[in-house]
Design an enzyme around this catalytic site. Structure first.
Site, PDB file in Angstrom:
ATOM      1  N   GLU A 495     -12.300 -18.198  17.732  1.00 15.17           N
ATOM      2  CA  GLU A 495     -13.123 -17.666  16.804  1.00 15.17           C
ATOM      3  C   GLU A 495     -14.338 -18.655  16.752  1.00 15.17           C
ATOM      4  O   GLU A 495     -15.503 -17.959  16.910  1.00 15.17           O
ATOM      5  CB  GLU A 495     -12.758 -17.231  15.521  1.00 15.17           C
ATOM      6  CG  GLU A 495     -11.552 -16.060  15.365  1.00 15.17           C
ATOM      7  CD  GLU A 495     -11.113 -15.852  14.183  1.00 15.17           C
ATOM      8  OE1 GLU A 495     -11.059 -14.513  13.964  1.00 15.17           O
ATOM      9  OE2 GLU A 495     -10.851 -16.864  13.398  1.00 15.17           O
ATOM     10  N   LYS A 610     -17.087 -10.436   9.090  1.00 15.73           N
ATOM     11  CA  LYS A 610     -15.895 -10.624   8.438  1.00 15.73           C
ATOM     12  C   LYS A 610     -15.164  -9.359   8.009  1.00 15.73           C
ATOM     13  O   LYS A 610     -13.695  -9.369   8.135  1.00 15.73           O
ATOM     14  CB  LYS A 610     -16.414 -11.163   6.844  1.00 15.73           C
ATOM     15  CG  LYS A 610     -15.345 -11.537   5.884  1.00 15.73           C
ATOM     16  CD  LYS A 610     -14.469 -12.620   6.401  1.00 15.73           C
ATOM     17  CE  LYS A 610     -13.426 -13.244   5.498  1.00 15.73           C
ATOM     18  NZ  LYS A 610     -12.617 -14.349   6.076  1.00 15.73           N
TER      19      LYS A 610
END
Length: 615
Positions: A495, A610
């Site tokens: 990530e 997010k």
């Protein structure tokens, strides 16, 4: 995935909207834009890039006057991230302006119809189609903005949170939601609109969270009017007091939100079990379980649905529930579960896990489970979120706001809640002895202090990061409770550092991944003393014989792995079921430091957002 902000009131709108976008940038950061109305002129500035790029451009491009404003920070769906595709979007007349989070699935058919009626389009977005559809309704039906929004939305298929402004109606903003979150901050003769409450927390503690399928007309000097989109029925606004505070959404001296949130885990876990776990009395109190104990404890099967890091927490929970409560568990990717015609019965309990409580695929899985008669239970971090409202019951984690896109404290607090659930069910069913139950409580109470100790390895972890930051691939191995931790460690590295990494059960290494191991390959092996230790040591020996570089995550005092590994990072000893709460800490720090050394944007990694509120 996008962040939307709006303001109407007596203050200057620009600084409020800009600051709000900065706080919502974790939701998307491909591009950003702001529209302002100063009483006579509707002005707009938008750009590819981040909110900082927008600020520089806007202040040199337009005046910032005006007490009405809307802003948007984008995670691209329709159309590449560029200036034209950035929000807000004007209608053809220039009277209407819109910001939008979500996807209009039938935008292409609508666009073709609007083109036939003479509308032109500057962007590739579905959002520009929607604002022109609203304008078309106003023209054809002769209705006001609020009614036009309602009619237009009844013609759309998809998900949205929108805010629309008409310069002919300068004292109002119309907002609506379906599938994407929307909060309205209620102040003194002023209103705020945002994807969550963080943009307006210093101005008001009062908020209205729109439910799915609701719209609101926000007018100065008047109360908020809420209606159902499909039938125009009125809804009584429910104003709730926010528990959020400003300090929680600032960096507090840390270089990045991710690092702050890693270090917040001891307090976050304590906050999650505080008031629920009464060690001295040997009691766990959880209203969502207590009120539905028979239904949950007698479940033939528990199905856990989640995505990403929450899915990994679900995998840990599978071990915990089956071991302690002796209930069969299946863990499903929510996106696959909803599309494969799953066999679900009224005897099943479906646990949905989501940090934001807004994850689109998980929401859809919940709705499917409810249609089949299953009992649904939500585990999420955000009070008032969609999942918390959609499920029959649930339990909040108390991680506090998590701003860093790569989840850290959400993972460990989710495991904490799920552990409490399993222990409570096990005690009720008699599948765990009183002494074992009490020992679990005592050990869980010690975990925050043990995480503090694990965090002290930071200097060593920085040394390891410097050694392997230029690796092109990395393998993570674990067994039992720590197999999901290996998956989570690999995900964190992917990530934020963009290094390819894979997590595997250690025993599966021989069934393929071992072919990748050479002197260039770092292999992170979770080898705590609890659970299959000898087997994992054998796996380490197999790696060493092929010249792999071994980073061992070991129990404090371990000497056997130390003799084999290139580096060992120690964590305190604990019972096997709680080891994931400790072993994940060095993996979070390792990913963080590698990303920093590679000069990556730790809090806002490329292509990610997010809260995944679209499919």
């Amino acid at each position: 995935m996008c962040g939307i902000v709006g303001y109407i009131g007596h203050r200057d709108a620009y600084p409020i909207v800009l600051k709000g976008l900065q706080r919502l940038e974790y939701r998307g950061y491909d591009s950003a834009g702001i529209a302002l109305y100063d009483g006579t002129e509707l002005k707009m500035s938008k750009t590819k890039g981040k909110v900082a790029d927008l600020k520089e451009r806007l202040e040199s491009e337009i005046s910032t006057n005006g007490t009405v404003g809307i802003g948007h920070t984008r995670w691209a769906t329709h159309g590449e991230p560029n200036d034209v595709n950035s929000h807000p979007h004007y209608s053809n007349s220039g009277d209407l302006v819109i910001i939008h989070n979500g996807i209009i699935e039938n935008y292409d058919a609508l666009k073709k119809e609007l083109k036939k009626r003479g509308y032109t389009f500057q962007s590739d977005t579905d959002t520009e189609v929607l604002v022109n559809l609203i304008e078309d309704v106003i023209v054809k039906e002769g209705v006001k903005l609020g009614k036009a929004v309602q009619i237009a939305l009844n013609q759309t298929i998809g998900a949205y949170a929108i805010a629309v402004f008409d310069k002919k109606k300068p004292d109002e903003i119309v907002v609506a939601r379906l599938g994407s979150p929307l909060a309205i901050g209620v102040g003194e003769d002023e209103f705020f609109v945002a994807s969550d409450a963080s943009p307006f927390i210093e101005f008001t503690n009062n908020a209205i969270y729109l439910e799915d399928g609701e719209m609101a007309v926000i007018r100065r000097h008047k109360e908020v009017k809420i209606r159902k989109i499909h039938d125009d029925s009125l809804v009584d606004p429910y104003i709730q007091e926010l528990q959020l505070n400003l300090e929680q959404i600032e960096k507090a001296g840390y270089d990045h939100f991710m690092l702050k949130e890693i270090h917040e885990q001891p307090n976050a876990i304590s906050d999650t079990y505080r008031g629920r776990m009464l060690v001295d009395q040997g009691i766990i109190r959880m209203a969502g379980i207590d009120d539905n104990m028979e239904r949950i404890a007698n479940a033939k099967r528990i199905i856990i649905v989640a995505c990403g890091t929450s899915w990994h927490a679900g995998l840990v929970a599978e071990y915990i529930f089956e071991d302690i409560a002796r209930i069969p568990v299946e863990v499903e990717y929510a996106s696959e579960f909803r599309y494969r015609n799953p066999v679900i019965s009224e005897n099943d309990v479906v646990i949905a896990i989501s940090q934001s409580g807004e994850t689109a695929d998980t929401m859809a899985a919940i709705k499917l489970a409810k249609e089949k008669g299953a009992f649904t239970f939500g585990v999420c971090n955000v009070v008032g979120s969609s999942i918390s409202r959609e499920t029959h019951a649930g339990a909040y984690t108390h991680a506090g706001p998590e701003i860093g896109v790569a989840s850290t404290k959400a993972f460990t607090t989710q495991i904490t809640v799920l552990t409490l659930m399993a222990l409570k069910l096990g005690k009720f069913k008699g599948t765990i002895s009183h002494s074992d139950f009490q020992f679990h409580l005592q050990e869980l109470e010690r975990i925050p202090g043990k995480i503090e100790e694990a965090l002290k390895s930071d200097e060593l972890i920085q040394e390891v990061a410097a050694k392997y930051k230029d690796a092109k691939n990395c393998l993570y191995l674990g067994r039992g409770y720590n197999f999901p931790v290996a998956l989570e460690g690999a995900l964190k590295l992917k990530e934020i550092s963009y290094i390819h990494a894979e997590g595997y059960p250690a025993a599966e290494m021989k069934h393929g991944p071992i072919a990748l191991i050479d002197e260039q390959m770092p292999v992170v092996v979770i080898a705590t003393r609890k659970g299959h230790y000898e087997k994992v040591v054998s796996n380490i020996q197999e790696i060493k014989s092929r010249k792999g570089k071994i980073i061992g995550i070991v129990t404090k005092g371990d000497e056997e792995v130390r003799e084999l590994a290139d580096y060992v990072i120690e964590v305190p000893d604990t019972m096997e079921s709680l080891t994931p709460l400790l072993t994940t800490i060095p993996l979070q720090l390792l990913s963080y430091h590698i990303a920093v050394m590679l000069d990556k944007n730790v809090d806002q990694p490329r292509n990610l957002a997010k809260s995944v509120t679209v499919e």
